[in-house]
Design an enzyme around this catalytic site. Structure first.
Site, PDB file in Angstrom:
ATOM      1  CB  SER A  96      -9.035  -1.752   3.903  1.00 53.45           C
ATOM      2  OG  SER A  96      -9.244  -3.012   3.345  1.00 53.45           O
ATOM      3  CD  GLU A 139      -6.047   1.023   2.086  1.00 51.18           C
ATOM      4  OE1 GLU A 139      -5.605   0.346   1.168  1.00 51.18           O
ATOM      5  OE2 GLU A 139      -7.253   1.153   2.288  1.00 51.18           O
ATOM      6  NE  ARG A 177      -4.193  -1.632   0.218  1.00 51.74           N
ATOM      7  CZ  ARG A 177      -4.366  -2.884  -0.175  1.00 51.74           C
ATOM      8  NH1 ARG A 177      -3.385  -3.526  -0.797  1.00 51.74           N
ATOM      9  NH2 ARG A 177      -5.510  -3.505   0.032  1.00 51.74           N
TER      10      ARG A 177
END
Ligand code: EPU
Length: 337
Positions: A236, A333, A164
């Site tokens: 998420s 995130e 990520r």
């Protein structure tokens, strides 16, 4: 071509569907438009790239310029018996691109089916799911450097992809606007079915064909993740934490069924934030307009009229509960503006 909007509502431009607005939105469909937009006498002072709005949480009025790429063209750069190289403009919907790959019979994108967002956003946070990451198929990224006022290209290696993460979230944050991405897809079948239920869901559909894998991934995602059209969310909300291997092993001795994943660095292990939140008793928790999704604890949801601040407050509560129970800090995130 550039299209501008002023004092514009954002509710339909962010998947959390929070009610904020932006001073200015600029849509562009051609990379040359950025030379005009960032003309040296006229550079926007404060700006941010808004793709599909799927990984962002607005917590206040945005008093700058949101830049939204709308170009969706694909251009095949080479096509031989082993691989296909294609350049795709940043504004194309990610899943439309995956569908394009599956229809042409080329391998590499199928596990990333149904990830919401645009092609231009994929390299920024190196989107990933079911044992695959965008970095596995990205060949190069084309972007406009707003400091140098020129168009540049980075190879896969130069993008410094990690879990990520990429150079676009680090050194080039606030500087680069991705205009197109080159992908290298394989002509050789290479099913990647190692993650979770994927093999079972694929076998239930027959052979490990591109279409069956895509259908299996879509079914798993639809079973766990809320549809943003029905329930505002940004997938998420937290990243899975990466911690020293010894600490992870100690925890696993204490919690036998705790998922634990390898990372590129053998001294580190990745934990499942969803599991930690779930075990901290927060799955399905609701506080007014916001809550923790009842089928995937990593997802925070807006039940209707939540503000961005309500979502942030919930996220802090979740972080605190996980910290209290496991001593682990989980980080968002989602980009918070
Ligand atoms: N788990 C629980 N309870 C929960 C959620 C998860 O116990 O409420 C457990 C699961 O049973 C499983 C483990 O945690 O053992 C991992 O769960 P899952 O396979 O659903 O994946 P994840 O780690 O929670 C990541 C990505 C997702 C991606 C899935 C599948 C991140 C931050 N998220 O989630 O990506 O779809 O893997 O590959 O890495 C996204 O980024 O928006 C996203 C949805």
């Amino acid at each position: 071509m550039i299209t501008e909007y002023f004092e514009h509502p954002l509710r339909e431009r962010n998947s959390f569907h929070v009610e904020e607005s932006a001073a200015r939105i600029v849509e562009f469909d051609d990379k040359a438009d950025l030379d005009t937009l960032f003309d040296k006498d006229n550079t926007p002072e404060k700006w941010y790239v808004l793709g599909g709005g799927n990984n962002i949480l607005f917590t206040q009025h945005y008093d700058g310029t949101l830049i939204h790429p709308t170009g969706k063209k694909t251009k095949v750069l080479s096509d031989d018996s082993s691989a296909l190289l294609v350049e795709v403009e940043a504004g194309m919907d990610w899943d439309e691109f995956v569908c394009w790959c599956v229809e042409r019979g080329v391998w590499g994108a199928e596990n990333l089916s149904l990830i919401p967002g645009t092609v231009g956003a994929a390299p920024v946070q190196n989107i990933g799911a079911y044992g695959a990451e965008a970095k596995d198929i990205i060949h190069a990224v084309h972007y406009f450097d707003t400091q140098l006022r020129e168009h540049r290209t980075l190879t896969n290696k130069e993008c410094r992809f990690a879990y990520r993460d990429s150079i676009f979230k680090q050194e080039l944050r606030g500087r680069a606007i991705i205009t197109s991405v080159e992908f290298c897809l394989s002509k050789t079948p290479q099913p990647n079915l190692g993650y979770g239920d994927l093999i079972r869901e694929t076998e239930a559909r027959g052979e490990a064909s591109l279409q069956n894998i895509r259908d299996a991934v879509c079914a798993i995602r639809q079973g766990k993740l809320p549809d943003t059209a029905v329930l505002g969310n940004a997938g998420s909300f937290f990243k899975n934490p990466i911690i020293p291997r010894e600490d992870a092993e100690q925890m696993q001795a204490q919690y036998e069924n705790m998922p634990i994943y390898p990372t590129a660095d053998d001294n580190k292990r990745k934990l499942a934030a969803g599991w930690l939140i779930d075990q901290a008793g927060m799955k399905g928790y609701r506080n007014g307009n916001v809550g923790v999704h009842d089928r995937q604890a990593l997802v925070l949801v807006n039940y209707g009229d939540a503000t961005g601040c309500e979502v942030i407050n919930l996220s802090k509560e979740v972080q605190l509960r996980v910290k209290e129970k496991f001593g682990i800090a989980i980080e968002p995130e989602v980009n918070i503006l």
